[in-house]
Design a protein around this motif. Structure first.
Motif, short mmCIF file in Angstrom:
data_model
loop_
_atom_site.label_atom_id
_atom_site.label_comp_id
_atom_site.label_asym_id
_atom_site.label_seq_id
_atom_site.Cartn_x
_atom_site.Cartn_y
_atom_site.Cartn_z
N PRO A 37 0.80 -1.22 0.00
CA PRO A 37 0.00 0.00 0.00
C PRO A 37 0.84 1.28 0.00
CG PRO A 37 -0.71 -1.48 1.76
CD PRO A 37 0.48 -2.09 1.12
N MET A 38 2.09 1.21 0.44
CA MET A 38 2.93 2.41 0.46
C MET A 38 3.58 2.69 -0.89
SD MET A 38 4.58 2.74 4.27
CE MET A 38 6.12 2.08 3.79
N VAL A 39 3.45 1.75 -1.82
CA VAL A 39 4.00 1.93 -3.17
C VAL A 39 2.83 2.21 -4.10
CG1 VAL A 39 5.29 0.81 -5.03
CG2 VAL A 39 5.93 0.38 -2.64
N ALA A 40 2.93 3.27 -4.87
CA ALA A 40 1.79 3.76 -5.66
C ALA A 40 1.19 2.70 -6.58
CB ALA A 40 2.21 4.99 -6.47
N ASP A 59 3.96 -1.48 9.21
CA ASP A 59 3.51 -0.37 10.04
C ASP A 59 3.78 0.95 9.32
OD1 ASP A 59 2.80 1.38 12.04
OD2 ASP A 59 4.50 0.88 13.35
N ALA A 60 2.96 1.24 8.31
CA ALA A 60 3.13 2.46 7.52
C ALA A 60 2.95 3.71 8.40
CB ALA A 60 2.13 2.47 6.37
N TYR A 61 2.01 3.67 9.32
CA TYR A 61 1.80 4.81 10.22
C TYR A 61 3.06 5.09 11.04
CZ TYR A 61 -0.01 7.64 14.05
OH TYR A 61 -0.18 8.62 14.97
N GLY A 62 3.62 4.04 11.63
CA GLY A 62 4.85 4.19 12.41
C GLY A 62 6.00 4.68 11.56
N PHE A 63 6.11 4.16 10.34
CA PHE A 63 7.17 4.57 9.43
C PHE A 63 7.05 6.06 9.10
CE2 PHE A 63 8.83 4.60 4.92
CZ PHE A 63 10.17 4.47 5.26
N MET A 64 5.84 6.51 8.78
CA MET A 64 5.62 7.92 8.46
C MET A 64 5.87 8.80 9.68
SD MET A 64 2.51 7.94 5.69
CE MET A 64 1.38 6.95 6.63
N ARG A 65 5.50 8.31 10.85
CA ARG A 65 5.76 9.05 12.09
C ARG A 65 7.27 9.20 12.32
NH1 ARG A 65 3.83 5.64 15.77
NH2 ARG A 65 5.84 5.43 16.72
N GLN A 66 8.03 8.13 12.08
CA GLN A 66 9.47 8.16 12.26
C GLN A 66 10.16 9.09 11.26
OE1 GLN A 66 10.91 4.06 12.44
NE2 GLN A 66 9.09 3.54 13.64
#
Length: 144
Positions: free
Chosen positions: A39-42, A128-135
């Motif tokens: 989901p993080m890759v377009a 964990d896309a949310y955690g990745f974006m937060r980091q």
């Protein structure tokens, strides 16, 4: 014919391609019809060459990269492998339009791989896309 445990194929791919950055192994481990869903890759990544580009882009943006396997489960009948993993590194180059932050990343997730004839033919990534974006500083950290 010697039957190879599909977990060994996934483990070898993670060690060789992602950890050791031996991109030549992609030709031996990734089928021509391979499809990578994340989901993080377009868009879906298709085939060994697009997968090689994905690995190069991500590895080029994250130094000290390491992916550790926490657990694996395989379904022998369908050659499906579920892998729980943890990825660490330092974001020090542009990644997915995000300028380098110098931040350490520590992301956990799951891979769901389908193996045919000893090669990866499909991978679903759920991390964990949310955690990745937060980091990366893209999302404020809010306690729930």
């Amino acid at each position: 014919m010697l039957q190879v445990d599909p977990r060994d194929i996934v483990q070898h791919e993670i060690e060789a391609v992602w950890n050791d950055e031996d991109l030549e192994e992609i030709d031996e481990l990734v089928a021509e019809e391979f499809v990578y869903h994340n989901p993080m890759v377009a868009e879906e990544v298709r085939g060994p060459e697009e997968y090689r580009q994905l690995v190069e882009n991500f590895r080029g943006a994250v130094s000290e990269f390491r992916m550790e396997i926490d657990a694996q489960i395989a379904d022998d009948d369908s050659e499906l492998v579920a892998t729980r993993f943890r990825t660490t590194g330092i974001h020090d180059r542009e990644l997915m339009g995000v300028d380098p932050t110098g931040n350490e990343i520590d992301v956990t997730g799951m891979l769901f791989d389908r193996i045919e004839d000893g090669m990866l033919v499909e991978r679903y990534v759920n991390d964990d896309a949310y955690g990745f974006m937060r980091q990366l500083g893209l999302i404020d950290q809010h306690p729930f």
